[in-house]
Design an enzyme around this catalytic site. Structure first.
Site, PDB file in Angstrom:
ATOM      1  N   ASP A  14      23.453  61.532  48.397  1.00 29.97           N
ATOM      2  CA  ASP A  14      22.156  60.868  48.582  1.00 29.97           C
ATOM      3  C   ASP A  14      21.358  60.870  47.278  1.00 29.97           C
ATOM      4  OD1 ASP A  14      22.997  60.981  51.292  1.00 29.97           O
ATOM      5  OD2 ASP A  14      21.999  62.911  51.530  1.00 29.97           O
ATOM      6  N   GLU A 193      20.476  53.468  57.702  1.00 31.99           N
ATOM      7  CA  GLU A 193      19.745  54.567  57.088  1.00 31.99           C
ATOM      8  C   GLU A 193      19.711  54.383  55.581  1.00 31.99           C
ATOM      9  OE1 GLU A 193      21.983  58.047  58.197  1.00 31.99           O
ATOM     10  OE2 GLU A 193      23.497  57.724  56.647  1.00 31.99           O
TER      11      GLU A 193
END
Length: 331
Positions: A14, A193
């Site tokens: 991420d 997401e």
């Protein structure tokens, strides 16, 4: 033209990179999911060897005590903000973990300082699983874009946008921009997401990630004009196909959860993302640490951005689940 290392940082999923006054700041999910870290360097290729500082650690109990996921660092006004998700319970029989979105603030010029203050949870009308908050100031208005579970909609998370009163408080009702609907968004899990904003020539390109976090993970995109009503779902067009996905030829699997920055000379837009270089994952992919941070150059045409394919590795990477020391050293 700079030749970039890949990976740029080992075992940091991420990945979020922001360039501020000729310095790159890097954060991402630590494989222990127990802290928020930050590195800085003048060149992207130097981030792997840059000192990593822990800015914040999880609480011993309560809402911010488990699974610290996907921190992002943003400069808004004259302060720094870190958006992240945290839970309060271990994974169990529940359908989804208990994540909610939280904010840290630092009014110092250098975000590597220790003056980070908890601003609390970002409250949304539905108190449900929510994560991956990102923010952008467009036309003088700050927006928050994030992923959240609506109990009335099948799947794990959809994408929402709202106007902000301040960097930790919403100022409008959330509007859903996207939900998992195409086959490629619904492999293993129905997920939208990890939104990230890329702006170019009066357009906004909102990338996001979909499906389970293993090999099927891929990047989709929504597009809108900057001068459109961004709180109107009709202002956004959704790509029917992924814009960035696994490249078997380059041994890059499950690329996604990206951010955007620019090259050292500001001439190129860069996509920062994570991917693995193998497919044999033992157990839950979330707990395999080898989603390494990587970089790719964005090309532009009349049709918008072209993210190409994930580039092959040209740096050493670990082949086991062992979490490396902070400096990424190995024997």
């Amino acid at each position: 033209m700079t030749q970039y290392h890949n990976p740029i940082v080992l075992q940091r999923a991420d990945p979020w990179v922001v360039k501020y006054k000729d310095t790159y700041y890097f954060t991402g999910s630590h494989p222990e999911y127990d802290r928020i870290i930050l590195r800085k360097a003048e060149r992207i290729n130097d981030l792997q060897q840059a000192e990593e500082k822990t800015l914040w650690r999880k609480h011993e109990s309560g809402p911010m005590s488990r699974y610290i996921w996907a921190p992002e660092i943003h400069r808004v006004g004259n302060a720094w903000y870190i958006y992240f998700a945290a839970a309060q319970e271990d994974f169990g029989s529940q359908d989804l973990p208990t994540h909610r979105m939280y904010v840290l603030e630092n009014t110092d010029e250098d975000p590597m300082s220790s003056n980070w203050v908890e601003k609390g949870q970002i409250e949304t009308p539905i108190d449900s699983f929510s994560l991956d908050a990102t923010t952008a100031v467009i036309g003088g208005v700050q927006y928050l874009i994030w992923a959240q579970k609506d109990p009335a909609i099948e799947g794990n998370s959809n994408l929402y946008i709202a106007r902000m009163k301040n960097p930790w408080t919403l100022d409008s009702e959330p509007v859903m921009l996207s939900k998992p609907e195409y086959d490629w968004e619904c492999i293993d899990f129905k997920v939208n997401e990890g939104p990230a904003v890329l702006r170019h020539d009066g357009m906004i390109y909102l990338t996001y990630s979909a499906s389970g976090t293993g090999v099927p993970y891929a990047v989709g995109m929504l597009t809108a004009r900057e001068d459109a009503d961004l709180l109107d779902p009709k202002s956004w067009a959704k790509s029917a196909q992924p814009v960035f996905k696994t490249c078997e030829a380059n041994h890059q699997y499950g690329p996604g959860h990206n951010s955007f920055t620019v090259s050292e000379d500001d001439s190129q837009d860069l996509m920062i993302y994570h991917a693995r270089n193998y497919t044999e994952i033992e157990g839950d992919p979330l707990f395999d640490p080898n989603r390494h941070a990587r970089v790719g150059v964005v090309s532009w045409s009349g049709q918008g951005p072209d993210f190409g394919v994930p580039e092959p590795d040209n740096q050493w990477t670990p082949t086991t689940r062992e979490v490396l020391p902070p400096d990424g050293s190995h024997q």
